[in-house]
Each structure stands twice: as C-alpha cells, then as structure tokens.
Design an enzyme around this catalytic site. Sequence first.
Site, short mmCIF file in Angstrom:
data_model
loop_
_atom_site.label_atom_id
_atom_site.label_comp_id
_atom_site.label_asym_id
_atom_site.label_seq_id
_atom_site.Cartn_x
_atom_site.Cartn_y
_atom_site.Cartn_z
N LEU A 1 8.18 -2.00 -9.15
CA LEU A 1 9.30 -1.72 -10.03
C LEU A 1 9.40 -2.78 -11.12
CD1 LEU A 1 11.92 -0.71 -7.32
CD2 LEU A 1 10.86 0.82 -8.97
N CYS A 2 9.56 -2.33 -12.35
CA CYS A 2 9.72 -3.24 -13.49
C CYS A 2 11.21 -3.51 -13.70
CB CYS A 2 9.10 -2.63 -14.74
SG CYS A 2 9.22 -3.70 -16.20
N MET A 3 11.74 -4.47 -12.94
CA MET A 3 13.15 -4.83 -13.04
C MET A 3 13.27 -6.34 -12.99
SD MET A 3 14.88 -2.03 -10.43
CE MET A 3 16.52 -2.77 -10.62
N TYR B 1 10.89 3.20 -14.69
CA TYR B 1 10.43 1.80 -14.61
C TYR B 1 9.58 1.55 -13.37
CZ TYR B 1 14.17 1.49 -18.05
OH TYR B 1 14.98 1.71 -19.13
#
Length: 369
Positions: free
Chosen positions: A297-299, A290
């Site tokens: 960060l893809c969170m 991610y």
Amino acid sequence: MSVSGLKAELKFLASIFDKNHERFRIVSWKLDELHCQFLVPPPAPPLLTLHCNITESYPSSSPIWFVDSDDPNLTSVLERLEDSKNNNSLRQQLKWLICELCRLYNLPKHLDVEMLDQPLPTGQNGTTEEVTSEEEEEEEMAEDIEDLDHYEMKEEEPINGRKSEDEGIEKENLAILEKIRKSQRQDHLNGAVSGSVQASDRLMKELRDIYRSQSYKTGIYSVELINDSLYDWHVKLQKVDPDSPLHSDLQILKEKEGIEYILLNFSFKDNFPFDPPFVRVVLPVLSGGYVLGGGALCMELLTKQGWSSAYSIESVIMQINATLVKGKARVQFGANKNQYNLARAQQSYNSIVQIHEKNGWYTPPKEDG
C-alpha cells in the site's frame, strides 16, 4: 514483584501526582497500566496524555510508555527512555520522564520529582508487606504470577470508575486473549520468547481495544491471528462505502467466488509501536486504491516518516478502508492471483518509500478528503 508490592508502589505514585497536580497527573491506574497527563503551557495543547503498560515480569522488564501525540519531539523522548535500560523502576522512569518533558517545554524542574527518590512508606495506604523468609516471598510471587488476572479483577476501581480491561469483550475473544497469555507464559518458562515485551504488551492492548470496538462488533472488519501469532494478523475488510464501485465489485466477487471481503496481512516487528506494521493486500487483486505491485500500500501513514506510536491499529484499518474507496480501487476479475506475495510487496514498498523520501509526499486538496 508481588501484587501487593506493585499496588503499594502505584498508590505511592498516585499520592504524589494526584488528579489535581499542577504539572503531572496520574488520572487512573491498574496493576498493568497507568493513564497520565502532563500539563503544558500555550501554545501547545494544555493536556498531554501518556500511557504506561506494566508487564507481568516487572521490574525484571521495563514498563512501556507511549503518548497520544504526533509530535516527533515527544516520540524521541519516549524512544530515549526505551533505549535507557539503566533502571526499570517506575519511580525512576517517572522522574526521568517528567524532567525531560519539563526540559522540552522550557519549564522548571518540579520539586515533587525528588519525592520519587524516597523509599516506599511502610504500610502505604494501609498496605503491609512483611516478608518473614525468602521461601515465603518466593511462594507469594509464584501465586501472584499464576493468578494475576484474578487479582486484577478484584482490584478496586480508580476514582473515575474505570472498568475492567476485559469489559465489553465477547467470550470467544476473551478465550483468544487467554490463550495468548498462556502461550506467552509457557514460552517465557521455556526460554523461547518471541518478539519483545514492549511489542507484545502493546499488541495485546490493541487486540483488546479492537475486540471492544463497535466497528469490529458490527462487522466492518474482522481480525484473525495467523498461527496464533500476535505478530502476524489477517484483517478482513468486510464493509466498504456502499455507494462505491468497490462495494459493487465485492458483491459480484461474492457471487463468482464466494468472497465478499478484502483480505489484508498485518505483520509487526519487535520494535512496534515505534515502527509501523507492514501491511499488504492478500486478495482480491485490485487496481487503483493506492495498491502497489505485490499488494503493498502506498500510504505515508505506513512508513517511518508518517507513522506515530500513538496510532491505534483500528484507526489504521479504518484509514486503509477509506483510502481504498477514495483511490477508486476496483477488483481485477480474472487477474493472476499469484501476483500478490510478500516478497514482491516488500520490494514495491521499499521502492516507493525511497522515491517519496527523495521527492516528498503529495498532499491532496482538502476537497478531495
């Protein structure tokens, strides 16, 4: 306010809302912190835990409240309290907060809140604070500010035996905390304060908690302030799941380049903890896990939509560690190291947030973790 004056105020509050109060309880207190509980009816959790940080400049600056809950209604209550600059008094803030919580949970206003309008009793709990002249008062306050930490060390422990805030912290880390305190005081005297009181106090608390943490002490991760800034951190993820491909990659990276960690950059804004930190990978270049272009960060956790002011920074660090492994992150050996930078990371982050705000976030099946 002098230390004795603040102590008298805290004892007065604790005498009204003791640990057996039916609605609001001050479980423990120190000169810079309150630990409270609000009792709510079913189906909500029976105990709502609140924390209050009291700054050294109180009452010139407002106390800072945060809650151990993801409920957006509770966050909204604290944000309204933060936005209201009408009164920095602990008593008046406590009155407003209890009334708002009662309103939120459809409870009648508790009569004890009216006691908060009363002046402090003379000699509260044996405390006498006679000021014979303005000169004496100014001298006392100057000494109190200079030696605040010493007074805190001598403060009687609350009934539950709560230890000093510095308990369990190594000497080298205590030195870092003291250096930050001195720097903040000097900046304040020079009129060059950076950040906000709210964010600085919360970040100091987060740093103390990290220094006490077993995960930190056992080397799962490390933290370093960039240029001694409380708002800019380097975090090294030094241990990941030993059964993961990422762990094997880091072993190879150590042999090739002498690097055996994932370096993250945490940057905080003045409105922390109400907004999340911006987190990006600095090195090595990763695929999967991610991780977006530029190292963002893809969170959902790291967006305003998914963030809660109750989250601790250590929990965020550990979640990122787990997410990289779960997302099958791999080190890209030989990749262009210049592709990770702040500007590109921010661009990638803003783009992905817009997409998810429109389409929602994907929640994986439970068996995926």
